[in-house]
Scaffold this active site. Structure first.
Site, short mmCIF file in Angstrom:
data_model
loop_
_atom_site.label_atom_id
_atom_site.label_comp_id
_atom_site.label_asym_id
_atom_site.label_seq_id
_atom_site.Cartn_x
_atom_site.Cartn_y
_atom_site.Cartn_z
N HIS A 156 0.87 -1.19 0.00
CA HIS A 156 0.00 0.00 0.00
C HIS A 156 0.90 1.22 0.00
O HIS A 156 1.90 1.24 0.71
CB HIS A 156 -0.89 0.00 1.26
N ASP A 177 -8.06 -5.38 0.49
CA ASP A 177 -8.56 -6.24 -0.59
C ASP A 177 -8.20 -7.72 -0.39
O ASP A 177 -8.92 -8.60 -0.84
CB ASP A 177 -8.01 -5.77 -1.95
N ARG A 199 -17.70 3.15 -1.44
CA ARG A 199 -16.88 4.36 -1.50
C ARG A 199 -17.67 5.57 -2.04
O ARG A 199 -17.19 6.71 -1.93
CB ARG A 199 -15.63 4.08 -2.36
N ARG A 229 -3.99 21.91 -11.83
CA ARG A 229 -3.28 22.09 -13.10
C ARG A 229 -1.79 22.12 -12.78
O ARG A 229 -1.19 23.19 -12.63
CB ARG A 229 -3.74 23.39 -13.75
C1 ACO Z 1 -7.88 -0.95 -1.21
C2 ACO Z 1 -6.74 -0.66 -2.16
O1 ACO Z 1 -6.93 -0.16 -3.25
S1 ACO Z 1 -5.22 -1.08 -1.59
C3 ACO Z 1 -4.19 -1.37 -3.04
C4 ACO Z 1 -4.62 -2.62 -3.75
N1 ACO Z 1 -3.62 -2.99 -4.76
C5 ACO Z 1 -2.91 -4.13 -4.69
O2 ACO Z 1 -3.08 -4.94 -3.80
C6 ACO Z 1 -1.97 -4.39 -5.82
C7 ACO Z 1 -0.63 -4.92 -5.31
N2 ACO Z 1 0.13 -3.87 -4.65
C8 ACO Z 1 0.90 -3.00 -5.38
O3 ACO Z 1 1.06 -3.13 -6.59
C9 ACO Z 1 1.57 -1.87 -4.64
O4 ACO Z 1 1.84 -2.23 -3.31
C10 ACO Z 1 0.74 -0.56 -4.68
C11 ACO Z 1 0.44 -0.20 -6.12
C12 ACO Z 1 -0.55 -0.74 -3.91
C13 ACO Z 1 1.54 0.57 -4.02
O5 ACO Z 1 2.66 0.71 -4.76
P1 ACO Z 1 3.72 1.92 -4.66
O6 ACO Z 1 3.51 2.73 -3.45
O7 ACO Z 1 3.74 2.62 -5.96
O8 ACO Z 1 5.06 1.12 -4.46
P2 ACO Z 1 5.98 0.49 -5.59
O9 ACO Z 1 5.17 -0.08 -6.69
O10 ACO Z 1 6.99 1.52 -5.94
O11 ACO Z 1 6.63 -0.69 -4.77
C14 ACO Z 1 7.73 -0.56 -3.86
C15 ACO Z 1 8.47 -1.89 -3.80
O12 ACO Z 1 7.65 -2.86 -3.19
C16 ACO Z 1 7.39 -3.94 -4.12
N3 ACO Z 1 5.97 -4.27 -4.02
C17 ACO Z 1 4.96 -3.45 -3.71
N4 ACO Z 1 3.81 -4.11 -3.69
C18 ACO Z 1 4.11 -5.37 -4.01
C19 ACO Z 1 3.33 -6.53 -4.16
N5 ACO Z 1 2.03 -6.51 -3.99
N6 ACO Z 1 3.95 -7.69 -4.50
C20 ACO Z 1 5.28 -7.72 -4.69
N7 ACO Z 1 6.08 -6.64 -4.56
C21 ACO Z 1 5.49 -5.50 -4.23
C22 ACO Z 1 7.70 -3.36 -5.50
O13 ACO Z 1 8.06 -4.35 -6.42
C23 ACO Z 1 8.84 -2.43 -5.17
O14 ACO Z 1 10.00 -3.19 -5.00
P3 ACO Z 1 11.41 -2.65 -5.56
O15 ACO Z 1 11.65 -1.38 -4.80
O16 ACO Z 1 12.32 -3.76 -5.24
O17 ACO Z 1 11.20 -2.40 -7.02
O1 OAA Z 2 -5.64 4.50 -0.06
C1 OAA Z 2 -5.34 3.96 -1.12
O2 OAA Z 2 -4.40 4.34 -1.87
C2 OAA Z 2 -6.10 2.78 -1.61
C3 OAA Z 2 -7.01 2.24 -0.58
O3 OAA Z 2 -6.58 1.56 0.34
C4 OAA Z 2 -8.41 2.62 -0.62
O4 OAA Z 2 -8.83 3.37 -1.51
O5 OAA Z 2 -9.18 2.17 0.26
#
Ligand code: ACO
Ligand code: OAA
Length: 369
Positions: free
Chosen positions: A262, A314, A339, A358
Site C-alpha cells: 500500500h 482487498d 466508497r 493544473r
Molecule cells: C484498497 C486498495 O486499493 S489497496 C491497493 C490494492 N492494490 C494491490 O493490492 C496491488 C498490489 N500492490 C501494489 O502493486 C503496490 O503495493 C501498490 C500499487 C498498492 C503501491 O505501490 P507503490 O507505493 O507505488 O510502491 P511500488 O510499486 O513503488 O513498490 C515498492 C516496492 O515494493 C514492491 N511491491 C509493492 N507491492 C508489491 C506486491 N504486492 N507484490 C510484490 N512486490 C510489491 C515493488 O516491487 C517495489 O519493490 P522494488 O523497490 O524492489 O522495485
Molecule cells: O488509499 C489507497 O491508496 C487505496 C485504498 O486503500 C483505498 O482506496 O481504500
C-alpha cells in the site's frame, strides 16, 4: 529544458488537498474519519451511520438514521431506459464498465445538473447511494441476459444490497459482515480514485462525471481491482501447500502479489485488513471450512518473510465476499458502492473550496531549432 522542479513519481508524499474528511495517521495507526477512528467505528456502527457522518458531519441519532434509510430507499429505482441501454452492451462487459456506463447515464436525468452547491450535491449523493447498489447488482444481470432483481425495501439497506446480488435474503450474520465491509471501504483519504474525482470536480464538472472517472480509476488492479485479482489467485490453488508454491513462483518471477502493499502503509498491515481477517475467521467457523483462512494466513507469512510487505483490505475482503456467495466480478463494484459516500463528500468539499488542479511537468523531450 522546461520547468525544473523536484519531481515525485506517482506524487508520493505530495499533499494535494486540505480536507476535513479523513486522514491516514500512520504515526498513531489510525484511519481518521471526521475525527473518529474508522476501525472503532466499524466495531460499533453501521454503514448508514457512516453515510450520515460523512454527509451531515455527525453520527446520527435513531431518528436521523431512520430518515437516511428512508431517503435511500426512496431512491432505489433506476430509469428503465438505463437498463435498456445496458442490455446493448456485449456479454463480456465487466460490471465495472457497466457501472461506469450506467452511472454516467444518470446525469441526463438530473434537471439541475449545473447546480454544484453543497446542498444540491448532498441531495445528489443520497440519490446515488440509493441507486448505485441497484446498478451494480442489476447491470451484471442485464449484461448476462439474466432477470432483474427488484429491491426489497422491507430489508435494511445492506441486506437489500446483498439480496440483489445473490438473489437470497441474507441471514443477520451475513448482513452484519457485509455491512462491516461497506464501512471499511467507505472512505480512505486520497487514493487514486478520490484524487481522480477531485481533479474532475475542480473544473466545476458535475458529481456524476467525477464519480464516473472514479469508477474507471478504481477498476485498475493496482487499486480496487485487486480484490477480484486476489480471489482469482486464491482459486488457482486448492491447498495451503499449493498456495505457498504459487506465491513463491510468482515472487521468483518478480510478479506483484495482489492484495499486498500500500502506498501509505507499505511496511505495516492495513488496519482494515485485520477486521476483514476476523470476519473471514467467523465465516469459516460458521461454514465449518477454514481452507481459505489457512491459505490467506500462509500467504501473509510468505510475504512478510520474503518481501516485508503486508496485506491490504482487498486481500481479506476477497475471500469474505467469496464466502458470502458473491460473484467475483462484483467485488470491485461493491467497493465502489461503499466508497460512493466518501467520493461524494470529497466532491462537495472540492466544490466548496475550489481551485483548478493544473500541475506542471519537467520537460525531458527534444527542443527543435
Ligand atoms: C484498497 C486498495 O486499493 S489497496 C491497493 C490494492 N492494490 C494491490 O493490492 C496491488 C498490489 N500492490 C501494489 O502493486 C503496490 O503495493 C501498490 C500499487 C498498492 C503501491 O505501490 P507503490 O507505493 O507505488 O510502491 P511500488 O510499486 O513503488 O513498490 C515498492 C516496492 O515494493 C514492491 N511491491 C509493492 N507491492 C508489491 C506486491 N504486492 N507484490 C510484490 N512486490 C510489491 C515493488 O516491487 C517495489 O519493490 P522494488 O523497490 O524492489 O522495485
Ligand atoms: O488509499 C489507497 O491508496 C487505496 C485504498 O486503500 C483505498 O482506496 O481504500
Amino acid at each position: 529544458m522546461g520547468v525544473e522542479e523536484k519531481f515525485f513519481p506517482g506524487l508520493e508524499g505530495v499533499v494535494a488537498a486540505e480536507t476535513s474528511i479523513s486522514f491516514l495517521d500512520t504515526k498513531q495507526g489510525e484511519i481518521v474519519i471526521k475525527g473518529y477512528d474508522l476501525i472503532e467505528l466499524s466495531k460499533a456502527y453501521r454503514y448508514l451511520d457512516i453515510v450520515h457522518l460523512l454527509l451531515e458531519e455527525a453520527l446520527p441519532n435513531e431518528e436521523q438514521k431512520r430518515a437516511v434509510e428512508e431517503k435511500l430507499k426512496s431512491e432505489y429505482d433506476i430509469p428503465r431506459e438505463v437498463f435498456d441501454m445496458l442490455k446493448l452492451l456485449p456479454e463480456k462487459t465487466h460490471p465495472m464498465d457497466g457501472l461506469r456506463t450506467g452511472l454516467s447515464a444518470l446525469a441526463g436525468y438530473d434537471s439541475h445538473l449545473d447546480n454544484c452547491s453543497p446542498q444540491a450535491n448532498k441531495e445528489r449523493a443520497y440519490k446515488l447511494l440509493g441507486k448505485v447498489p441497484n446498478i451494480v447488482a442489476n447491470s451484471y444481470r442485464v449484461i448476462q441476459k439474466a432477470e432483474l432483481v427488484a429491491p426489497l425495501p422491507e430489508l435494511s439497506y445492506s441486506a437489500n444490497f446483498l439480496y440483489m446480488i445473490t438473489g437470497k435474503i441474507p441471514s443477520a450474520f451475513e448482513e452484519a459482515i457485509f455491512d462491516r465491509s461497506l464501512v471499511l471501504y467507505s472512505e480512505h483519504e486520497m487514493p487514486n480514485s478520490t484524487f481522480t474525482a477531485r481533479v474532475i470536480a475542480s473544473t466545476l464538472s458535475d458529481l456524476y462525471g467525477a464519480l464516473t472517472g472514479a469508477v474507471a480509476s478504481l477498476k485498475g488492479n493496482l487499486h480496487g481491482g485487486a480484490n477480484e485479482a486476489v480471489m482469482h489467485m486464491l482459486l488457482e490453488a486448492s491447498s495451503v501447500e499449493e498456495f505457498e508454491q504459487l506465491l513463491e513462483s510468482k515472487l521468483a518471477n518478480k510478479e506483484r502479489i495482489m492484495g499486498f502493499g500500500h502506498r501509505v502503509y507499505m511496511k505495516k498491515i492495513d488496519p482494515r485488513a485485520l477486521m476483514m481477517k476476523d470476519a473471514l475467521r467467523q465465516l469459516c467457523d460458521a461454514k465449518g471450512d477454514d481452507l481459505l483462512y489457512q491459505m490467506c494466513e500462509a500467504g501473509e507469512k510468505i510475504m512478510e518473510c520474503e518481501k516485508g510487505i503486508y496485506p491490504n483490505l482487498d486481500y481479506y475482503a476477497a475471500p469474505v465476499y467469496w464466502m458470502l456467495g458473491i460473484p467475483i466480478p462484483l467485488y470491485t463494484p461493491i467497493f465502489f458502492s461503499a466508497r460512493t459516500v466518501g467520493l461524494c463528500a470529497h466532491v462537495i468539499e472540492q466544490h466548496k473550496h475550489n481551485r483548478l488542479f493544473r500541475p506542471r511537468v519537467n520537460y525531458i523531450g527534444q527542443r527543435r531549432a
